[in-house]
Scaffold this motif. Structure first.
Motif, PDB file in Angstrom:
ATOM      1  N   GLU A 141      37.656  49.815  37.112  1.00  0.00           N
ATOM      2  CA  GLU A 141      38.656  50.014  38.179  1.00  0.00           C
ATOM      3  C   GLU A 141      38.760  51.494  38.559  1.00  0.00           C
ATOM      4  OE1 GLU A 141      41.621  46.311  36.942  1.00  0.00           O
ATOM      5  OE2 GLU A 141      42.138  48.389  36.448  1.00  0.00           O
ATOM      6  N   ASN A 174      38.024  52.975  42.297  1.00  0.00           N
ATOM      7  CA  ASN A 174      39.117  53.663  42.999  1.00  0.00           C
ATOM      8  C   ASN A 174      38.762  55.108  43.328  1.00  0.00           C
ATOM      9  OD1 ASN A 174      41.013  51.583  43.149  1.00  0.00           O
ATOM     10  ND2 ASN A 174      41.633  51.898  41.026  1.00  0.00           N
ATOM     11  N   GLN A 227      39.549  45.801  48.285  1.00  0.00           N
ATOM     12  CA  GLN A 227      40.210  45.371  47.050  1.00  0.00           C
ATOM     13  C   GLN A 227      40.375  43.862  46.962  1.00  0.00           C
ATOM     14  OE1 GLN A 227      43.922  47.312  46.308  1.00  0.00           O
ATOM     15  NE2 GLN A 227      44.554  45.848  44.755  1.00  0.00           N
ATOM     16  N   ASP A 228      40.586  43.218  48.123  1.00  0.00           N
ATOM     17  CA  ASP A 228      40.823  41.774  48.111  1.00  0.00           C
ATOM     18  C   ASP A 228      39.538  40.975  47.940  1.00  0.00           C
ATOM     19  OD1 ASP A 228      43.480  42.333  48.545  1.00  0.00           O
ATOM     20  OD2 ASP A 228      43.250  42.299  50.733  1.00  0.00           O
TER      21      ASP A 228
END
Length: 435
Positions: A132, A136, A112-113
């Protein structure tokens, strides 16, 4: 009573014959439908096509991004990243680059980062949400497989408790609160808008007759009180007539729309197999909604709505009538309008608190105070009202209407014949004492 009836009849016919009344009455539903159609059309044409370049160094997400009519996904390798970034700022054929880097974390915890979306414009929020959601969902699937957890096990673990509330005092179950909130606030706002719109109409009608000196002739035949009540009741009838026509036209337009669009809608349902789209959870929600609608206490709701609709209108129209009689023009009304509007707004916003706690102290006092009870009681009628509180509220409201009509008639009797003098609140109190 005869004079009140004659004035009411004259007020009704005068307003019903106006072109503005005919135009608003018969074209308002059509204008509303056109406005809704235009809004839908604007939302549709505001959607734009997007071209997204995807660089997936993990090779995990390729199969999850699928192009459609609006969004086109093209896949590139990591070696193309810098060239794509260099051309993105000036490009008209590329809107964004989604870069998913490699990661040594087999559970993708740090991914995610490091995921980046480079754009050259403001992308559609639906597109961002879709990107997104796709990422996910894929990460969750991968983690489940690596940890040896099946989706069926997760479904067994997940808990969605919905408390089944049974009121032993009333001997019934409480269902969908959302339906009650929507309907109660809708009826409350109908009352609010009715009081303001048609109360203002009473005020303007009185000001018009006062400025034309017609009232001097009229009150030689009828008492000021009869004239005021006739005007208020006449405007009430004109409003009810308008509501009835709107309801009839709405039902007619809905029936026509069903006949015209019914065939196309049936085909659409068959082609798209809508039944597959409506999952079990949605079907349960629809079923709960229908049950909640059938379980409402309609006799109480209708009685409370009609009673407080009528008495609340008499109460506030008396204010408007008194203001119309006291002033000579629209500018002078501005100093008095807040006296009416502020209590109405307090009642309207207080109803939001009532929904959170229909039997709390705010609900009780807003139901008793006549300035707010027409809104508060309509809202509470969906949640049940103790009989003694309903009785107190009705008695208070009836008494307040009589007092307010009495006070307004005193103001009206003097104010209707006053010309060329700027009236203050202090002056109005003097009129009440003198008459």
């Amino acid at each position: 009573m005869r004079n009140i009836f004659l004035v009411m009849r004259r007020e009704f016919l005068t307003q019903a014959r106006k072109k503005s009344f005919v135009l608003i009455t018969f074209f308002a539903p059509i204008l509303v439908i056109l406005a809704v159609a235009i809004i839908g059309f604007m939302i549709k044409i505001n959607e734009s096509n997007s071209r997204i370049a995807i660089i997936d160094s993990t090779h995990e997400f390729y199969s999850d991004f699928k192009s459609n009519e609006k969004n086109i996904f093209n896949f590139y390798t990591e070696n193309d990243l810098q060239a794509l970034k260099d051309s993105l700022a000036q490009s008209n054929s590329l809107d964004a680059i989604l870069y998913i880097p490699k990661t040594k974390d087999f559970l993708l915890n740090n991914l995610q980062d490091h995921i980046q979306l480079y754009t050259n414009k403001n992308l559609n929020k639906n597109l961002l949400y879709s990107l997104e959601k796709t990422i996910n969902k894929k990460i969750e699937e991968k983690r489940r497989k690596l940890l040896g957890i099946n989706q069926s096990d997760i479904d067994k673990i997940n808990s969605k408790i919905s408390l089944q509330i049974t009121n032993v005092k009333e001997g019934k179950s409480e269902d969908n609160h959302l339906i009650k909130e929507i309907l109660s606030l809708s009826l409350m706002y109908i009352n609010l808008m009715f009081f303001i719109i048609y109360g203002t109409r009473v005020m303007r009608s009185i000001m018009e007759e006062k400025n034309n000196r017609v009232v001097e002739i009229i009150i030689s035949s009828v008492k000021p009180f009869e004239l005021m009540m006739g005007k208020i009741l006449g405007t009430t009838l004109i409003a009810l007539t308008q509501f009835c026509i709107w309801i009839g036209m709405t039902l007619l337009l809905l029936s026509m729309g069903k006949l015209i669009l019914g065939h196309e809608l049936t085909l659409s349902i068959q082609q798209n197999d809508l039944r597959n789209i409506l999952n079990q959870e949605m079907q349960i929600q629809i079923s709960d909604t229908i049950n909640a609608l059938f379980n409402l206490n309609y006799p109480l709701i209708i009685f409370v709505f009609l009673f407080f609709f009528f008495t609340g209108y008499l109460f506030y129209s008396s204010f408007f009538a008194a203001i119309g009689a006291a002033v000579d023009n629209d500018t002078e009304t501005q100093q008095f309008i807040p006296i009416i509007v502020i209590p109405l707004l307090l009642g309207a916003y207080g109803c939001i608190s009532i929904i959170n706690n229909p039997e709390g102290p705010v609900a009780f006092w807003l139901s008793i105070i006549p300035f707010t009870s027409p809104m508060a009681m309509v809202t509470r009628s969906f949640y049940g009202i103790p009989g003694w509180q309903l009785a107190i509220s009705i008695i208070t409201m009836v008494g307040s209407v009589l007092v307010m009509v009495f006070i307004a008639s005193k103001i009206y009797r003097i104010g209707i014949l006053m010309y060329g003098k700027k009236v203050t609140i202090k002056e109005i109190f003097k009129w009440i004492k003198q008459s």
